[in-house]
Design an enzyme around this catalytic site. Structure first.
Site: not given
Ligand code: BES
Ligand code: ZN
Ligand code: MN
Length: 503
Positions: A269, A274, A281, A292, A351, A353, A355
Site C-alpha cells: 500500500k 492519507d 481525519k 501510509d 478513509d 481507502e 483496501r
Molecule cells: N491508513 C489508515 C490506517 C491507520 C490509521 C494506520 C492509524 C495507522 C494509524 C487507513 O487508511 C484508515 O484510515 N483506516 C480506517 C478504517 C476505517 C475507516 C474503517 C481506520 O482504521 O480508522
Molecule cells: Zn490509509
Molecule cells: Mn484511511
C-alpha cells in the site's frame, strides 16, 4: 560501517576497545574471566567495589587495564545469565553501539556474540548484531541543513565467534545482515520522506533506482490512463481528489534459473498521504499519515535486500502509489465503484481507502500467475488496538503460507501474529446497494478489512500483513520509520530460496 568476524582470545586483541559481558550479580562471563586473569584481578576488583552490578544494559568503560593490549575495555551488563533472551540481546547490542559511538572508539572487538542466547546459534547472533547496529546508527537528516554527527564515530566492528569452524557461518550472517540492513535503510528513507516530496512519482523513481543498480531488476509503471483502460475504478477513485497522479510501480526481480518459474508477488500500500479524503481525519498527528505508504516502502526495501542477496528466485514487487485527499473531484461516501474484478463496492467511508487501492492491485497481479501473493499495508487503526506496536497482523486464506510467514517472523525477530479470517466476519461487509461495502462496521476492523481483500484473491495463495502498528514510531524524538517488515519478508524469501543459513 565495516563488519568482520574473528575467532580469537580477548587478551591478544590490539583494538581501540574490546567489549565483554558481565552478568548479574557481578558475575564475569567466560571472556571477561580471561581478561580478569591477565589483568591480575583488575576487573573482579572493580566489581567487588560495586562499580557494576551486571544489570542488563549497564555500561562501564575502562581505560588502560593492566596487561591488556587494547586501549579500552567496555564491560556490558547482560542481566541474569539464564534469562538472556532475544530481546535483551538486541537491546544490549544497541546500547553498546551507542556507547561506543559516543565515547570515541572508532573500532571495537565485540565478544557479546559469544554469549549464550536461549535457542539461538552463532548465525542468528551475528546477524541480529549487524541489524541492531545498523538500525541504531540510522538517522534521517537529509533535509536538515545542520547535521549533528559524532566527532569520532564508530567505523569498524569485529564480532568474535567461539571457534574457527564457525567463521564461515559468521561471514554468511554478516552478508545477510548487511543486505537486510540495506533494505531496511531504503525502507526508512522513503517512508520518512515528507509527503510533499514523496508522492507516487517519487515512489516510481525509487523503483527505477533499483533497476539502475541491479542487473536482475526491471521496472515498469501503470499510470492513470492505463488504469482507466484496465478498469481499475476503485484504485482511481481514491486518487481522484489529489493533484498528484496515481501511479502503480512494478519491480521485477528475475533471479530464478527458470525465468518462467511462477513469481512470488509482494504488493505494498503506497498511500503517500492519507488525509481521510471527504471523511477527513482529525488533525492531531495527521502528519503521521505520510507513513501510509509504509507497505510500499517495505516492499521496496525487501526488493532491495533481495537484489543485494542475489537470491535464485523470481519476485515481483508492486508499489500501489496514490494520495487520498478531499476536493471537488474527490470520491465521496455513497459512491459505488466498479473494481477491476467487476465486483462493485459501496463507499461508506473514504478513509477506508487502502483496501480500495489494494483490491485493484491484487486483481492486476493475477497476470503474473503468482506462486503466492503477500500484500503489506498500514491498513487499519484497529490493528494498533489489537496488537500494539510489537507485532504486525497476519491474515491468510492459505495455512501453509501463513506458517511460512510466521516462521520467518520468528527467525528474524520482526514479529507478526495471526488473526482469524473466518467466514463469519464476511457478513459485516453486506451492502443494500452494491456487492459489498468498504466498511466492516463495529468490531474486528483488521479482520473485516482482510475479508474485503480476500474477495479479490481467489486465484492464488494469499496472505496479508497489516503493519499499521509496526511500520513507524509515533511522536517525540524517537519518531520515524522502523524499516519493518523488511527483515521478516527478506527472511521469508531466504527460506523460500533454500538459503536460510547453515550451508
Ligand atoms: N491508513 C489508515 C490506517 C491507520 C490509521 C494506520 C492509524 C495507522 C494509524 C487507513 O487508511 C484508515 O484510515 N483506516 C480506517 C478504517 C476505517 C475507516 C474503517 C481506520 O482504521 O480508522
Ligand atoms: Zn490509509
Ligand atoms: Mn484511511
Amino acid at each position: 560501517m565495516e563488519f568482520s568476524v574473528k575467532s580469537g582470545s580477548p587478551e591478544k586483541q590490539r583494538s581501540a576497545c574490546i567489549v565483554v559481558g558481565v552478568f548479574e550479580p557481578r558475575r564475569l562471563s567466560a571472556i571477561a574471566e580471561q581478561l580478569d586473569e591477565i589483568s591480575e584481578g583488575y576487573i573482579s576488583n572493580l566489581l567487588r567495589r560495586g562499580d557494576l552490578e551486571g544489570k542488563s544494559g549497564q555500561m562501564l568503560l575502562l581505560h588502560q587495564v593492566p596487561n591488556i593490549l587494547s586501549e579500552r575495555v567496555l564491560l556490558v551488563g547482560c542481566g541474569k545469565e539464564r534469562e538472556l533472551d532475544e530481546r535483551q540481546y538486541r537491546q544490549i547490542i544497541s546500547k553498546t553501539i551507542n556507547t561506543l559511538n559516543e565515547t570515541g572508539s572508532m573500532e571495537a572487538v565485540c565478544f557479546l556474540s559469544e554469549l549464550h542466547v536461549k535457542g539461538r546459534d552463532t548465525y542468528w547472533k551475528v546477524r541480529q548484531a549487524i541489524e541492531a547496529t545498523q538500525d541504531c546508527l540510522y538517522s534521517f537528516n537529509s533535509l536538515k541543513t545542520r547535521k549533528e554527527e559524532p566527532r569520532r564515530p564508530l567505523r569498524k566492528i569485529v564480532f568474535n565467534v567461539p571457534t574457527r569452524r564457525e567463521l564461515p557461518i559468521g561471514e554468511r550472517a554478516i552478508n545477510h545482515g548487511l543486505a537486510v540492513s540495506k533494505g531496511i535503510e531504503t525502507c526508512k528513507n522513503v517512508a520518512n520522506m515528507p509527503p510533499n516530496i514523496c508522492n507516487p512519482v517519487y515512489l516510481a523513481e525509487q523503483a527505477k533506482l533499483l533497476e539502475n543498480n541491479y542487473e536482475k531488476v526491471t521496472t515498469t509503471i501503470v499510470d492513470e490512463q492505463e488504469m482507466e483502460e484496465l478498469g481499475m475504478g476503485s484504485y482511481l477513485a481514491v486518487g481522484r481528489g489529489s493533484a498528484n497522479e496515481s501511479i502503480m510501480s512494478i519491480i521485477k526481480y528475475s533471479g530464478g534459473s527458470d525465468d518462467l518459474a511462477n513469481p512470488i508477488v509482494l504488493v505494498g500500500k503506497g498511500v503517500t498521504f492519507d488525509s481521510g479524503g471527504i471523511s477527513l481525519k482529525p488533525s492531531p498527528a495527521m502528519d503521521e499519515m505520510k507513513y501510509d505508504m509504509g507497505g510500499a516502502a517495505g516492499v521496496l526495501g525487501t526488493m532491495h535486500a533481495l537484489a543485494e542477496l542475489g537470491l535464485p528466485i523470481n519476485v515481483i514487487g508492486v508499489l500501489a502509489g496514490c494520495e487520498n485527499m478531499p476536493g471537488g473531484n474527490a470520491y465521496r461516501p455513497g459512491d459505488i465503484l466498479t473494481t477491476m474484478s467487476g465486483q462493485t463496492v459501496e463507499v461508506l467511508n473514504t478513509d477506508a481507502e487502502g483496501r480500495l487501492v489494494l483490491c485493484d492491485a491484487l486483481t492486476y497481479v493475477e497476470r503474473f500467475e503468482p506462486e503466492a501473493v503477500i500484500d503489506i499495508a498500514t491498513l487499519t487503526g484497529a490493528c494498533v488496538i489489537a496488537l500494539g506496536k510489537h507485532a504486525s497482523g497476519l491474515l491468510s486464506t492459505h495455512n501453509p503460507l501463513a506458517h511460512e510467514l510466521m516462521n520467518a517472523s520468528d527467525q528474524s525477530g520482526d514479529r507478526a501474529w495471526r488473526l482469524p479470517l473466518w467466514d463469519e466476519y464476511q457478513d459485516q461487509l453486506d451492502s443494500p446497494f452494491a456487492d459489498f461495502t468498504n466498511l466492516g462496521g463495529k468490531g474486528a476492523g483488521t479482520i473485516t478489512a482482510a475479508c474485503f481483500l480476500s474477495r479479490f484473491t481467489k486465484k492464488y495463495h494469499w496472505a496479508h500483513l497489516d503493519i499499521a502498528g509496526t511500520a513507524w514510531r509515533s511522536g517525540g524524538k524517537d519518531k520515524g520509520s522502523t524499516g519493518r517488515p523488511v527483515s521478516m519478508m527478506t527472511q521469508f524469501l531466504l527460506n523460500r530460496s533454500g538459503q536460510e543459513q547453515g550451508e
